[in-house]
Design a protein around this motif. Structure first.
Motif: not given
Length: 126
Positions: A20-29
């Motif tokens: 799963m791609p993650l954003d800068s906060t480590g949550k799913p993008d």
């Protein structure tokens, strides 16, 4: 299709080990997904299209099994003079493999399959 020179079926494993791609906060993008959170967005489909294209150019046995979701157009590969075609089993060096591709007779006669199918329909209807 192994013996044909005009057609090939090749598995493209680019999605096998994708995370799963993650954003800068480590949550799913979520920019890669549509409003239903299941289907891809335009951005997600673009990433999958690039990964599929790159997979088709990679030789069989050396195909990437993941997508890194970078949205970086520079990772898009192009055919080169040494390998100007989409990679298949045959042009990747597996064309003369030890697979036995000659036709062999089935150990079950064709009429046995027909008799079994008709018997199954009759029993099922009873």
């Amino acid at each position: 299709y192994e013996q044909r020179e005009d057609f090939a079926v090749v598995i493209q494993p680019f999605f096998r080990s994708t995370l799963m791609p993650l954003d800068s906060t480590g949550k799913p993008d979520m920019s890669f997904f549509s409003a239903d959170c299941f289907h891809f967005s335009v951005r997600g489909y673009a990433e999958m299209a690039m990964a599929l294209w790159n997979n088709m150019l990679e030789p069989v046995g050396e195909k990437q099994t993941y997508n890194n979701f970078t949205h970086d157009r520079s990772k898009l590969r192009c055919p080169n003079p040494e390998k100007p075609f989409l990679s298949t089993r045959r042009n990747s060096g597996f064309g003369n493999s030890d697979l036995n591709l000659e036709k062999t007779e089935s150990s079950i006669p064709y009429w046995a399959v027909l008799v079994t199918a008709v018997a199954g329909v009759l029993v099922g209807s009873l």
